[in-house]
Enzyme design. Structure first.
Site, PDB file in Angstrom:
ATOM      1  N   ARG A   1     -12.516  -6.991   9.731  1.00 52.29           N
ATOM      2  CA  ARG A   1     -12.866  -5.778   8.924  1.00 52.29           C
ATOM      3  C   ARG A   1     -14.488  -5.774   8.716  1.00 52.29           C
ATOM      4  O   ARG A   1     -14.855  -4.386   8.327  1.00 52.29           O
ATOM      5  CB  ARG A   1     -12.421  -5.727   7.598  1.00 52.29           C
ATOM      6  CG  ARG A   1     -10.691  -5.820   7.877  1.00 52.29           C
ATOM      7  CD  ARG A   1      -9.983  -5.641   6.426  1.00 52.29           C
ATOM      8  NE  ARG A   1      -8.754  -5.968   6.638  1.00 52.29           N
ATOM      9  CZ  ARG A   1      -7.796  -4.967   6.456  1.00 52.29           C
ATOM     10  NH1 ARG A   1      -8.182  -3.389   6.578  1.00 52.29           N
ATOM     11  NH2 ARG A   1      -6.346  -4.992   6.410  1.00 52.29           N
TER      12      ARG A   1
ATOM     13  N   ASP B   1      -4.217  -0.477  -3.810  1.00 53.66           N
ATOM     14  CA  ASP B   1      -4.446   0.755  -2.726  1.00 53.66           C
ATOM     15  C   ASP B   1      -3.236   1.860  -2.659  1.00 53.66           C
ATOM     16  O   ASP B   1      -2.501   2.163  -1.828  1.00 53.66           O
ATOM     17  CB  ASP B   1      -4.122   0.280  -1.094  1.00 53.66           C
ATOM     18  CG  ASP B   1      -5.728  -0.380  -0.326  1.00 53.66           C
ATOM     19  OD1 ASP B   1      -6.514  -0.686  -1.338  1.00 53.66           O
ATOM     20  OD2 ASP B   1      -5.700  -0.509   0.744  1.00 53.66           O
TER      21      ASP B   1
ATOM     22  N   HIS C   1      -3.888  -8.394  -3.325  1.00 58.08           N
ATOM     23  CA  HIS C   1      -3.782  -7.454  -2.255  1.00 58.08           C
ATOM     24  C   HIS C   1      -4.377  -7.847  -1.058  1.00 58.08           C
ATOM     25  O   HIS C   1      -3.628  -7.712  -0.019  1.00 58.08           O
ATOM     26  CB  HIS C   1      -4.666  -6.215  -2.773  1.00 58.08           C
ATOM     27  CG  HIS C   1      -4.984  -5.053  -1.815  1.00 58.08           C
ATOM     28  ND1 HIS C   1      -3.851  -4.201  -1.545  1.00 58.08           N
ATOM     29  CD2 HIS C   1      -5.934  -4.975  -0.881  1.00 58.08           C
ATOM     30  CE1 HIS C   1      -4.224  -3.349  -0.516  1.00 58.08           C
ATOM     31  NE2 HIS C   1      -5.390  -3.783  -0.235  1.00 58.08           N
TER      32      HIS C   1
ATOM     33  N   HIS D   1      -2.323  -4.716   2.365  1.00 54.29           N
ATOM     34  CA  HIS D   1      -3.563  -4.558   3.066  1.00 54.29           C
ATOM     35  C   HIS D   1      -3.685  -4.222   4.457  1.00 54.29           C
ATOM     36  O   HIS D   1      -4.578  -3.732   5.213  1.00 54.29           O
ATOM     37  CB  HIS D   1      -4.342  -5.799   2.716  1.00 54.29           C
ATOM     38  CG  HIS D   1      -5.771  -5.585   2.967  1.00 54.29           C
ATOM     39  ND1 HIS D   1      -6.682  -4.538   2.765  1.00 54.29           N
ATOM     40  CD2 HIS D   1      -6.798  -6.496   3.623  1.00 54.29           C
ATOM     41  CE1 HIS D   1      -7.900  -4.769   3.079  1.00 54.29           C
ATOM     42  NE2 HIS D   1      -8.125  -6.100   3.523  1.00 54.29           N
TER      43      HIS D   1
ATOM     44  N   ASN E   1      -8.424  -2.870  -2.346  1.00 58.41           N
ATOM     45  CA  ASN E   1      -9.804  -2.500  -1.901  1.00 58.41           C
ATOM     46  C   ASN E   1     -10.140  -1.133  -2.070  1.00 58.41           C
ATOM     47  O   ASN E   1     -11.426  -0.724  -1.992  1.00 58.41           O
ATOM     48  CB  ASN E   1     -10.128  -3.004  -0.541  1.00 58.41           C
ATOM     49  CG  ASN E   1      -9.063  -2.624   0.774  1.00 58.41           C
ATOM     50  OD1 ASN E   1      -8.197  -2.556   0.620  1.00 58.41           O
ATOM     51  ND2 ASN E   1      -9.873  -1.913   1.410  1.00 58.41           N
ATOM     52  N   HIS E   2      -9.302  -0.243  -1.905  1.00 62.96           N
ATOM     53  CA  HIS E   2      -9.197   1.111  -2.259  1.00 62.96           C
ATOM     54  C   HIS E   2      -9.496   1.663  -3.577  1.00 62.96           C
ATOM     55  O   HIS E   2      -9.704   3.076  -3.533  1.00 62.96           O
ATOM     56  CB  HIS E   2      -8.198   2.181  -1.406  1.00 62.96           C
ATOM     57  CG  HIS E   2      -8.670   2.033   0.138  1.00 62.96           C
ATOM     58  ND1 HIS E   2      -9.319   3.435   0.694  1.00 62.96           N
ATOM     59  CD2 HIS E   2      -8.568   1.005   1.196  1.00 62.96           C
ATOM     60  CE1 HIS E   2      -9.533   3.050   2.061  1.00 62.96           C
ATOM     61  NE2 HIS E   2      -8.966   1.810   2.661  1.00 62.96           N
TER      62      HIS E   2
ATOM     63  N   ASP F   1       0.844  -1.249   0.029  1.00 58.99           N
ATOM     64  CA  ASP F   1       0.009  -0.037  -0.164  1.00 58.99           C
ATOM     65  C   ASP F   1       0.872   1.065   0.036  1.00 58.99           C
ATOM     66  O   ASP F   1       1.816   1.496   0.822  1.00 58.99           O
ATOM     67  CB  ASP F   1      -0.746  -0.136   1.172  1.00 58.99           C
ATOM     68  CG  ASP F   1      -1.688  -1.217   1.402  1.00 58.99           C
ATOM     69  OD1 ASP F   1      -1.370  -2.360   0.877  1.00 58.99           O
ATOM     70  OD2 ASP F   1      -3.121  -1.115   1.834  1.00 58.99           O
TER      71      ASP F   1
ATOM     72  N   ASP G   1      -6.353   7.096  -1.609  1.00 61.60           N
ATOM     73  CA  ASP G   1      -7.054   7.223  -0.377  1.00 61.60           C
ATOM     74  C   ASP G   1      -6.181   7.750   0.978  1.00 61.60           C
ATOM     75  O   ASP G   1      -5.282   7.077   0.969  1.00 61.60           O
ATOM     76  CB  ASP G   1      -8.217   6.152  -0.200  1.00 61.60           C
ATOM     77  CG  ASP G   1      -9.159   6.283  -0.718  1.00 61.60           C
ATOM     78  OD1 ASP G   1      -9.656   7.329  -1.262  1.00 61.60           O
ATOM     79  OD2 ASP G   1      -9.921   4.989  -1.120  1.00 61.60           O
ATOM     80  N   ARG G   2      -6.905   8.050   1.896  1.00 62.71           N
ATOM     81  CA  ARG G   2      -5.991   8.234   3.329  1.00 62.71           C
ATOM     82  C   ARG G   2      -5.019   9.305   3.117  1.00 62.71           C
ATOM     83  O   ARG G   2      -5.493  10.633   3.585  1.00 62.71           O
ATOM     84  CB  ARG G   2      -5.429   7.025   3.752  1.00 62.71           C
ATOM     85  CG  ARG G   2      -6.338   6.079   4.177  1.00 62.71           C
ATOM     86  CD  ARG G   2      -7.240   6.386   5.430  1.00 62.71           C
ATOM     87  NE  ARG G   2      -7.640   5.106   6.224  1.00 62.71           N
ATOM     88  CZ  ARG G   2      -8.250   5.322   7.299  1.00 62.71           C
ATOM     89  NH1 ARG G   2      -8.357   6.398   7.933  1.00 62.71           N
ATOM     90  NH2 ARG G   2      -8.717   4.343   7.900  1.00 62.71           N
TER      91      ARG G   2
ATOM     92  N   HIS H   1      -1.237   4.483  -0.470  1.00 58.58           N
ATOM     93  CA  HIS H   1      -2.092   5.285   0.081  1.00 58.58           C
ATOM     94  C   HIS H   1      -1.797   6.744   0.090  1.00 58.58           C
ATOM     95  O   HIS H   1      -1.716   7.648   1.036  1.00 58.58           O
ATOM     96  CB  HIS H   1      -2.425   4.845   1.753  1.00 58.58           C
ATOM     97  CG  HIS H   1      -3.505   3.884   1.566  1.00 58.58           C
ATOM     98  ND1 HIS H   1      -4.708   3.867   1.426  1.00 58.58           N
ATOM     99  CD2 HIS H   1      -3.250   2.421   2.278  1.00 58.58           C
ATOM    100  CE1 HIS H   1      -5.338   2.752   1.690  1.00 58.58           C
ATOM    101  NE2 HIS H   1      -4.446   1.805   2.193  1.00 58.58           N
TER     102      HIS H   1
END
Length: 482
Positions: A382, A252, A334, A409, A284-285, A223, A255-256, A225
């Protein structure tokens, strides 16, 4: 010990946990809250505090269970509903989150934070219903409506320019420097990169097989991010992507972090420049629902003043492959593995990935699942996907004649972790995740023919003073403590 002394010890543990939480030591805080609960499980505060800690650790399913326990202990305990609502929001479950936030307003009328979150939830639900109403069986291509060559590049624009029909390395380097200097790439060139990336990615299968010649290597990153300056640091340490120095970025990307536009355009540009020099997998993002919650959607709109561009990115994300196999030995995905045995690589190849991720099934599990240290399968911490044990990993590898699973992840203190008797590796490449966690980042290099993992860890580097989730809807950002 007397009941009073037990409660006093539990309170002391809670105070220690609160201090650890404030110091962003969330795993340690959770351990301390757990010890307090073991001493006095009747106190809803301990459950609600642990729920919020699980939200910070992105374990939303567990957070919902903890918050639910707090509510069972005290039906009027506001923070129980508030924490559960935050966890539901984090999963994009707006209706459930809205119900809990409305309950907060019943208990504490006119609470401004809850009222703001209610408006966000109501707007999100209205938009989802509208999208469902206008949806058709045919997929509408946003890319087909955009002609990047029609955009005029103003004389006042001083940034990187694509000379001729295709990108070259000089352009990509200049673009990266412009991004480092907090400059924008002209939308004409952004759309050109996006168009070429979409064409390349759409031509790939859902499972990409990568061949690394003997004595050559590939670097796998987890990730990112939106932490663009840490991405630059990876390239500084390990070299730029090229056919001689290939990378696999394992989902990923966005995001964030608040430099997601810079990250994704850089990765897409290298994909256009060196199709066999960089491989990109979906995380997943890379989905509409996550992007609306965690900032990428808002960041694109803020930087390019466009409602269409986020949809364009979403279309490209649907074209990203779901997994890679390196030299018929290493399976890279991922999230993780599956809720059923006997999943073959051929089943993964057959997945129709050109859509938003579903809530169940193989595609969902590949993007969301996590390992656990025991055996068998368990519900996901999750709230999406599942948790799988070492026997699940071993059976998958054996059935598909593979040696190793590499996934991402999850934040890891050292940037990576080897589990399941060395048969599974987690790699995470966003150091000091969200400017809070204090973790290292890592990447993994594999050299053919032996394909044994070689780890490099690194710390975060300075970046401009833009906070994580700066472009996320305020209701969501405040739910997660930003």
């Amino acid at each position: 010990m007397t009941d009073a002394s037990i409660r006093a010890e539990a309170e002391q543990l809670k105070e220690q946990a609160n201090a650890a939480f404030q110091a962003c030591k969330f795993s340690h805080a959770r351990e301390l809250y757990t010890r307090a609960i073991e001493l006095d499980g009747s106190n809803p505060v301990y459950w609600a505090n642990r729920a919020f800690t699980n939200v910070k650790l992105e374990e939303y399913g567990t957070a919902i269970m903890d918050a639910t326990k707090a509510i069972e202990l005290d039906r009027k305990y506001v923070k129980g509903y508030y924490r559960r609502g935050a966890a539901y929001l984090a999963l994009g479950k707006f209706k459930e989150g809205l119900k809990d936030l409305r309950q907060v307003c019943k208990i504490v009328p006119k609470d401004p934070d809850a009222m703001r979150k209610i408006r966000e939830c109501e707007n999100a639900i209205k938009k989802l219903r509208f999208e469902e109403a206008v949806a058709s069986d045919e997929r509408r291509s946003v890319a087909g409506t955009i002609d990047y060559s029609a955009f005029v590049v103003e004389d006042s624009y001083t940034g990187a320019r694509i000379q001729g029909q295709h990108l070259d390395l000089a352009f990509v380097k200049q673009m990266m420097q412009d991004f480092k200097d907090e400059k924008r790439l002209h939308k004409r060139y952004a759309y050109q990169i996006m168009r070429e990336a979409l064409d390349l990615l759409s031509s790939l299968p859902s499972l990409v097989e990568v061949t690394i010649p003997d004595k050559c290597h590939i670097t796998v990153c987890g990730d990112i991010h939106g932490q663009y300056y840490d991405l630059l640091n990876i390239f500084e340490m390990n070299g730029l992507p090229s056919n001689e120095n290939p990378y696999l970025f394992n989902g990923d990307f966005v995001d964030r972090g608040s430099f997601s536009v810079e990250v994704i355009l850089t990765l897409f540009a290298f994909k256009c420049l060196y199709p066999q020099g960089i491989y990109l997998a979906r995380g997943n993002h890379e989905s509409q629902s996550m992007n609306k919650i965690y900032g990428f959607d808002g960041e694109v709109k803020a930087k390019y003043f466009s409602d269409v561009m986020p949809e364009y990115f979403s279309e490209i994300f649907c074209a990203l492959p779901l997994a890679h196999v390196l030299n018929s030995k290493v399976f890279v995905v991922h999230g993780g593995l599956f809720s059923t045995d006997n999943v073959k690589l051929s089943d993964i190849r057959a997945i129709d990935r050109f859509k938003q991720p579903p809530d169940e099934g193989l595609m969902c599990e590949m993007l969301w699942s996590d390992p656990h240290p025991g055996l068998g399968r368990q519900p996901s911490k999750r709230g999406v996907g599942l948790s799988f044990g070492s026997d699940v990993t071993e059976k998958f590898l054996e059935q598909n004649n593979l040696d190793l699973v590499v996934r991402s992840h999850e934040v890891k203190p050292e940037g990576y972790e080897q589990e399941h008797k060395g048969k599974l590796i987690t790699v995470f490449s966003a150091p000091n995740y969200c400017d809070q966690i204090g973790n290292k980042g890592a990447f993994v290099r594999f050299v053919a023919p032996h394909m044994k993992p070689e780890f490099t860890t690194f710390k975060d580097v300075p970046h401009p003073s833009v906070k994580p989730m700066a472009y996320a809807p305020q209701a969501y950002a405040s739910s997660f403590g930003f």
